[in-house]
Design an enzyme around this catalytic site. Structure first.
Site, PDB file in Angstrom:
ATOM      1  N   GLU A 170       0.856  -1.192   0.000  1.00 40.11           N
ATOM      2  CA  GLU A 170       0.000   0.000   0.000  1.00 40.11           C
ATOM      3  C   GLU A 170       0.887   1.235   0.000  1.00 40.11           C
ATOM      4  O   GLU A 170       1.847   1.317   0.776  1.00 40.11           O
ATOM      5  CB  GLU A 170      -0.910   0.008   1.227  1.00 40.11           C
ATOM      6  CG  GLU A 170      -1.753   1.274   1.379  1.00 40.11           C
ATOM      7  CD  GLU A 170      -2.637   1.240   2.621  1.00 40.11           C
ATOM      8  OE1 GLU A 170      -3.053   0.131   3.030  1.00 40.11           O
ATOM      9  OE2 GLU A 170      -2.912   2.317   3.192  1.00 40.11           O
ATOM     10  N   GLU A 175      -2.576  11.213   3.198  1.00 38.78           N
ATOM     11  CA  GLU A 175      -3.612  11.021   4.204  1.00 38.78           C
ATOM     12  C   GLU A 175      -3.611  12.245   5.097  1.00 38.78           C
ATOM     13  O   GLU A 175      -2.567  12.833   5.363  1.00 38.78           O
ATOM     14  CB  GLU A 175      -3.343   9.787   5.069  1.00 38.78           C
ATOM     15  CG  GLU A 175      -3.540   8.463   4.388  1.00 38.78           C
ATOM     16  CD  GLU A 175      -3.378   7.319   5.366  1.00 38.78           C
ATOM     17  OE1 GLU A 175      -4.368   6.647   5.674  1.00 38.78           O
ATOM     18  OE2 GLU A 175      -2.238   7.103   5.833  1.00 38.78           O
TER      19      GLU A 175
END
Length: 288
Positions: A170, A175
């Site tokens: 990932e 974020e």
């Protein structure tokens, strides 16, 4: 600030030359920088062959040839709360995801729907656009508020379900914790360094906020390196030497965008969190 930028560049150059140093081919490295009192610029990206662009210029639903909608709370995938104790139910309704005013709008709402107290949207390109290596970037304006979790990220191909996370890898290009409007995080997850043990670095915006204007978030990714940047600032590079387990970033990855509500990364919304909240995406581009 200038010294900090060039410290990162020196690290990147050193890592790229390290194999030559080990073989003894390169004995001396001469690094020279000129014009240090001009504009403090960096070489942030090098790949410029555009292979994918969605500028969200056609109003209505997303391009079905590129995007898939994720529906629900993750229970159908065996990970209720999407594995993070998230509180929202994802939909494909225009109330949660729509192309409008020349941009993509992903809207998190506080409402009762399918037994959940919040709705939002999560979209991805699995099976429609996947690429090994390249430059992936998007120009985004973030939502704001305690408990909001906007993200622009990538997952590795799972070989028709035969491989599982975190083995597939990932890459979190961006974020954000909605309660921290000046900070974003770039991370990688793999076997031995996933979830709370991911390899991450924060980037702080100076004299501005990510929810008040658009900013470009991106990575430039090649064999055995991933460079992370915001606007014109290259703030981190990761290589196999930086992770405590197997480097699993030499396969095809697909793109994901979403706004989660709640979860371990951000906590639950507070009474002061204002809804609805939007993540606005001006464009997404991929180069090789």
């Amino acid at each position: 600030k200038f010294r900090k930028k060039y410290k990162i560049m020196n690290k990147i150059i050193f890592k790229q030359l390290l194999p030559w140093l080990r073989t003894g081919v390169l004995a001396v490295i001469a690094l020279s920088f000129t014009g240090c009192d001009t504009d403090e610029t960096q070489t942030v990206t090098t790949l410029d062959n555009l292979v994918l662009e969605d500028d969200f210029s056609t109003p209505g639903a997303l391009d079905p040839g590129l995007w898939n909608y994720e529906i629900g709370n993750g229970a159908a995938q065996g990970i209720p709360g999407w594995g993070n104790n998230e509180l929202q139910y994802y939909t494909d309704r225009p109330e949660n995801v729509v192309v409008e005013d020349g941009m993509l709008k992903i809207t998190a709402r506080q409402e009762q729907f399918q037994g959940f107290g919040y709705t939002s949207a999560r979209i991805q390109t699995k099976g429609k656009f996947q690429q090994q290596y390249g430059r992936f970037e998007a120009r985004i304006k973030l939502p704001w508020g305690q408990g909001l979790w906007p993200a622009f990220w990538m997952l590795g191909d799972d070989n028709n379900g035969t491989e599982m996370w975190p083995q597939i890898g990932e890459i979190d290009i961006m974020e954000n914790r909605g309660q921290e409007p000046t900070l974003i995080t770039g991370s990688v997850h793999g076997p031995g360094y996933s979830a709370g043990e991911s390899v991450s670095k924060e980037y702080e915006l100076e004299n501005a906020r990510f929810d008040t204007d658009f900013h470009v978030f991106g990575i430039e990714w090649g064999e055995n390196y991933i460079n992370f940047y915001v606007d014109d600032v290259l703030y981190n590079q990761l290589t196999p030497e930086d992770v405590p387990g197997e480097w699993v970033f030499n396969d095809e990855f697909y793109i994901i965008m979403n706004v989660a509500v709640g979860g371990g990364f951000v906590g639950s919304p507070s009474p002061q969190t204002v809804f609805p909240q939007e993540m606005l995406v001006d464009y997404i581009r991929v180069y090789n």
